[in-house]
Design a protein around this motif. Structure first.
Motif, PDB file in Angstrom:
ATOM      1  N   CYS A 173       0.846  -1.199   0.000  1.00  0.00           N
ATOM      2  CA  CYS A 173       0.000   0.000   0.000  1.00  0.00           C
ATOM      3  C   CYS A 173       0.877   1.243   0.000  1.00  0.00           C
ATOM      4  CB  CYS A 173      -0.978   0.017   1.169  1.00  0.00           C
ATOM      5  SG  CYS A 173      -0.233  -0.063   2.792  1.00  0.00           S
ATOM      6  N   SER A 174       0.384   2.256  -0.690  1.00  0.00           N
ATOM      7  CA  SER A 174       1.087   3.529  -0.799  1.00  0.00           C
ATOM      8  C   SER A 174       0.281   4.617  -0.105  1.00  0.00           C
ATOM      9  CB  SER A 174       1.311   3.893  -2.271  1.00  0.00           C
ATOM     10  OG  SER A 174       0.081   3.915  -2.973  1.00  0.00           O
ATOM     11  N   ALA A 175       0.988   5.492   0.573  1.00  0.00           N
ATOM     12  CA  ALA A 175       0.346   6.601   1.282  1.00  0.00           C
ATOM     13  C   ALA A 175       0.084   7.719   0.286  1.00  0.00           C
ATOM     14  CB  ALA A 175       1.241   7.079   2.420  1.00  0.00           C
ATOM     15  N   ASP A 176      -0.965   7.542  -0.514  1.00  0.00           N
ATOM     16  CA  ASP A 176      -1.244   8.474  -1.603  1.00  0.00           C
ATOM     17  C   ASP A 176      -1.788   9.808  -1.117  1.00  0.00           C
ATOM     18  OD1 ASP A 176      -0.360   6.674  -3.468  1.00  0.00           O
ATOM     19  OD2 ASP A 176      -2.320   5.817  -3.841  1.00  0.00           O
ATOM     20  N   CYS A 177      -2.270   9.838   0.116  1.00  0.00           N
ATOM     21  CA  CYS A 177      -2.714  11.081   0.737  1.00  0.00           C
ATOM     22  C   CYS A 177      -2.683  10.876   2.249  1.00  0.00           C
ATOM     23  CB  CYS A 177      -4.094  11.502   0.244  1.00  0.00           C
ATOM     24  SG  CYS A 177      -5.347  10.208   0.323  1.00  0.00           S
ATOM     25  N   ASP A 178      -3.018  11.902   2.996  1.00  0.00           N
ATOM     26  CA  ASP A 178      -2.857  11.835   4.452  1.00  0.00           C
ATOM     27  C   ASP A 178      -3.776  10.812   5.111  1.00  0.00           C
ATOM     28  OD1 ASP A 178      -0.916  13.775   4.346  1.00  0.00           O
ATOM     29  OD2 ASP A 178      -2.283  15.430   4.809  1.00  0.00           O
ATOM     30  N   THR A 179      -4.952  10.606   4.559  1.00  0.00           N
ATOM     31  CA  THR A 179      -5.946   9.780   5.243  1.00  0.00           C
ATOM     32  C   THR A 179      -6.198   8.437   4.598  1.00  0.00           C
ATOM     33  OG1 THR A 179      -7.715  10.866   3.982  1.00  0.00           O
ATOM     34  CG2 THR A 179      -7.164  11.801   6.143  1.00  0.00           C
ATOM     35  N   MET A 180      -5.731   8.233   3.350  1.00  0.00           N
ATOM     36  CA  MET A 180      -6.074   7.022   2.597  1.00  0.00           C
ATOM     37  C   MET A 180      -4.833   6.386   1.984  1.00  0.00           C
ATOM     38  SD  MET A 180      -9.522   8.405   0.675  1.00  0.00           S
ATOM     39  CE  MET A 180     -10.064   6.770   0.147  1.00  0.00           C
ATOM     40  N   TRP A 181      -4.731   5.058   2.130  1.00  0.00           N
ATOM     41  CA  TRP A 181      -3.632   4.304   1.538  1.00  0.00           C
ATOM     42  C   TRP A 181      -4.199   3.347   0.496  1.00  0.00           C
ATOM     43  CZ3 TRP A 181      -0.242   2.566   6.352  1.00  0.00           C
ATOM     44  CH2 TRP A 181       0.292   3.707   6.953  1.00  0.00           C
ATOM     45  N   GLN A 182      -3.583   3.341  -0.677  1.00  0.00           N
ATOM     46  CA  GLN A 182      -4.072   2.504  -1.772  1.00  0.00           C
ATOM     47  C   GLN A 182      -3.378   1.143  -1.791  1.00  0.00           C
ATOM     48  OE1 GLN A 182      -4.960   2.738  -6.588  1.00  0.00           O
ATOM     49  NE2 GLN A 182      -3.680   4.309  -5.650  1.00  0.00           N
ATOM     50  N   ILE A 183      -4.171   0.088  -1.952  1.00  0.00           N
ATOM     51  CA  ILE A 183      -3.652  -1.282  -1.965  1.00  0.00           C
ATOM     52  C   ILE A 183      -3.558  -1.810  -3.396  1.00  0.00           C
ATOM     53  CG2 ILE A 183      -4.158  -3.680  -1.327  1.00  0.00           C
ATOM     54  CD1 ILE A 183      -5.378  -2.685   1.252  1.00  0.00           C
ATOM     55  N   GLY A 184      -2.427  -2.442  -3.693  1.00  0.00           N
ATOM     56  CA  GLY A 184      -2.244  -3.170  -4.944  1.00  0.00           C
ATOM     57  C   GLY A 184      -1.695  -4.546  -4.630  1.00  0.00           C
ATOM     58  N   VAL A 185      -1.943  -5.522  -5.500  1.00  0.00           N
ATOM     59  CA  VAL A 185      -1.548  -6.901  -5.190  1.00  0.00           C
ATOM     60  C   VAL A 185      -1.062  -7.629  -6.442  1.00  0.00           C
ATOM     61  CG1 VAL A 185      -3.916  -7.770  -5.451  1.00  0.00           C
ATOM     62  CG2 VAL A 185      -2.277  -9.034  -4.018  1.00  0.00           C
ATOM     63  N   ASP A 186      -0.085  -8.493  -6.251  1.00  0.00           N
ATOM     64  CA  ASP A 186       0.441  -9.356  -7.315  1.00  0.00           C
ATOM     65  C   ASP A 186       0.638 -10.761  -6.758  1.00  0.00           C
ATOM     66  OD1 ASP A 186       1.230  -7.464  -9.636  1.00  0.00           O
ATOM     67  OD2 ASP A 186       2.198  -6.520  -7.904  1.00  0.00           O
ATOM     68  N   VAL A 187       0.328 -11.758  -7.582  1.00  0.00           N
ATOM     69  CA  VAL A 187       0.596 -13.158  -7.252  1.00  0.00           C
ATOM     70  C   VAL A 187       1.244 -13.795  -8.469  1.00  0.00           C
ATOM     71  CG1 VAL A 187      -0.400 -15.391  -6.613  1.00  0.00           C
ATOM     72  CG2 VAL A 187      -1.344 -13.284  -5.628  1.00  0.00           C
ATOM     73  N   LEU A 188       2.308 -14.554  -8.264  1.00  0.00           N
ATOM     74  CA  LEU A 188       2.961 -15.219  -9.388  1.00  0.00           C
ATOM     75  C   LEU A 188       1.965 -16.125 -10.111  1.00  0.00           C
ATOM     76  CD1 LEU A 188       6.427 -16.174  -7.856  1.00  0.00           C
ATOM     77  CD2 LEU A 188       5.835 -14.169  -9.237  1.00  0.00           C
ATOM     78  N   PRO A 189       2.021 -16.189 -11.439  1.00  0.00           N
ATOM     79  CA  PRO A 189       1.009 -16.908 -12.229  1.00  0.00           C
ATOM     80  C   PRO A 189       0.723 -18.337 -11.774  1.00  0.00           C
ATOM     81  CG  PRO A 189       2.405 -15.632 -13.677  1.00  0.00           C
ATOM     82  CD  PRO A 189       3.003 -15.506 -12.304  1.00  0.00           C
ATOM     83  N   ASN A 223     -11.526  -5.449 -15.594  1.00  0.00           N
ATOM     84  CA  ASN A 223     -10.564  -6.376 -14.989  1.00  0.00           C
ATOM     85  C   ASN A 223     -11.306  -7.252 -13.980  1.00  0.00           C
ATOM     86  OD1 ASN A 223      -8.416  -7.723 -13.806  1.00  0.00           O
ATOM     87  ND2 ASN A 223      -7.128  -5.910 -13.640  1.00  0.00           N
ATOM     88  N   ILE A 224     -11.972  -8.267 -14.491  1.00  0.00           N
ATOM     89  CA  ILE A 224     -12.854  -9.087 -13.667  1.00  0.00           C
ATOM     90  C   ILE A 224     -12.121  -9.726 -12.506  1.00  0.00           C
ATOM     91  CG2 ILE A 224     -14.414 -11.078 -13.667  1.00  0.00           C
ATOM     92  CD1 ILE A 224     -15.457  -8.626 -15.173  1.00  0.00           C
ATOM     93  N   LYS A 225     -10.918 -10.257 -12.735  1.00  0.00           N
ATOM     94  CA  LYS A 225     -10.206 -10.933 -11.648  1.00  0.00           C
ATOM     95  C   LYS A 225      -9.841  -9.954 -10.530  1.00  0.00           C
ATOM     96  CE  LYS A 225      -5.705 -10.688 -14.016  1.00  0.00           C
ATOM     97  NZ  LYS A 225      -4.583 -11.489 -14.564  1.00  0.00           N
ATOM     98  N   SER A 226      -9.527  -8.712 -10.881  1.00  0.00           N
ATOM     99  CA  SER A 226      -9.205  -7.727  -9.861  1.00  0.00           C
ATOM    100  C   SER A 226     -10.451  -7.301  -9.088  1.00  0.00           C
ATOM    101  CB  SER A 226      -8.535  -6.508 -10.491  1.00  0.00           C
ATOM    102  OG  SER A 226      -8.096  -5.609  -9.498  1.00  0.00           O
ATOM    103  N   VAL A 227     -11.554  -7.110  -9.815  1.00  0.00           N
ATOM    104  CA  VAL A 227     -12.814  -6.756  -9.151  1.00  0.00           C
ATOM    105  C   VAL A 227     -13.266  -7.882  -8.224  1.00  0.00           C
ATOM    106  CG1 VAL A 227     -15.254  -6.273  -9.533  1.00  0.00           C
ATOM    107  CG2 VAL A 227     -13.529  -5.190 -10.989  1.00  0.00           C
ATOM    108  N   ARG A 228     -13.137  -9.127  -8.680  1.00  0.00           N
ATOM    109  CA  ARG A 228     -13.494 -10.266  -7.837  1.00  0.00           C
ATOM    110  C   ARG A 228     -12.646 -10.304  -6.574  1.00  0.00           C
ATOM    111  NH1 ARG A 228     -13.852 -14.854 -12.597  1.00  0.00           N
ATOM    112  NH2 ARG A 228     -16.043 -14.511 -13.187  1.00  0.00           N
ATOM    113  N   ASN A 229     -11.359  -9.990  -6.728  1.00  0.00           N
ATOM    114  CA  ASN A 229     -10.493  -9.980  -5.558  1.00  0.00           C
ATOM    115  C   ASN A 229     -10.932  -8.916  -4.564  1.00  0.00           C
ATOM    116  OD1 ASN A 229      -8.049 -10.599  -3.957  1.00  0.00           O
ATOM    117  ND2 ASN A 229      -7.407  -8.571  -4.625  1.00  0.00           N
TER     118      ASN A 229
END
Length: 255
Positions: A173-189, A223-229
């Motif tokens: 997660c990145s501290a994109d602003c003071d109050t909210m952190w954005q989450i991103g995820v990766d998994v090896l295929p 991005n169905i797989k990302s939305v499902r996650n």
């Protein structure tokens, strides 16, 4: 913190990003405002916007350059909210943008945690909480969603999944602003479809909330797989956003 508190935090941040008031997102009427830079806006945004549309479902708030304000006002008042963010109606706005050397560029759906559903999910692999001191060797293409090399200073927390000491999945997660952190995820295929992404995402969201910040998650609606996650991890759709950029910028991305 309640779901309503979380939504208010997100709207307050969107108001800083768009140069409007948070109450503007809850009105029945659409609103067009003049975009302006704000030091408290999300760090990755390039401000001021030329044309940026946001909807939390009630209406559309458009943050724009004055040059295109009247065009955008006519557009968002002509079509239903949801149709303004999709074709064929979106072609109408894009044609007007093209005349001004701009094109529609970014379109995404944003998710916020649902505290009635969010819980730390398990998977069959070892999970470890990581801090920035451990990120040094992780800025590679495999983990490009979890960590951002261009904005290393914003990456504040991560959770890794390991098999026999080898990293196989990572949520950051990145501290994109003071109050909210954005989450991103990766998994090896070879390790996908085993619940690793949702275990990492949900656990990181819990860690973020425990630190007094609001986690958020972004995905293209195709991005169905990302939305499902996002949904499996305990998140729910909160707002949609569409941003126009210079034609050369769009061409560069397509190249």
């Amino acid at each position: 913190m309640t779901n309503q508190d979380i939504l208010k935090v997100a709207m307050r941040q969107s108001a800083l990003d768009l140069n409007c008031h948070e109450r503007d997102f809850c009105q029945q009427e659409n609103k067009v405002v003049t975009s302006a830079a704000d030091p408290n806006a999300r760090k990755y945004l390039t401000l001021p916007f030329y044309c940026n549309l946001v909807s939390y479902g009630h209406n559309i708030v458009a943050s724009v350059d004055e040059e295109i304000a009247a065009v955008v006002q006519d557009y968002i008042n002509k079509y239903p909210i949801e149709h303004c963010f999709e074709t064929p109606n979106l072609h109408v706005l894009d044609e007007e943008l093209r005349k001004r050397n701009r094109r529609i560029c970014f379109m995404a759906e944003y998710f916020l945690p649902d505290l009635k559903l969010l819980r730390a999910l398990d998977c069959s692999y070892e999970l470890k909480l990581l801090t920035p001191e451990s990120f040094g060797g992780l800025y590679t293409s495999e983990w490009g969603n979890a960590l951002c090399e261009k904005r290393k200073h914003l990456d504040v927390l991560a959770i890794g999944a390991y098999e026999e000491g080898e990293l196989i999945g990572l949520a950051g997660c990145s501290a994109d602003c003071d109050t909210m952190w954005q989450i991103g995820v990766d998994v090896l295929p070879t390790y996908r479809k085993q619940g690793i992404a949702s275990a990492l995402t949900s656990r990181l969201a819990v860690e973020v909330l425990q630190r007094g910040k609001v986690p958020f998650y972004c995905a293209a609606w195709s991005n169905i797989k990302s939305v499902r996650n996002a949904i499996t991890s305990g998140f729910k759709p909160a707002w949609v956003e569409m941003t126009a950029k210079e034609a050369e910028f769009v061409e560069g991305m397509n190249a």
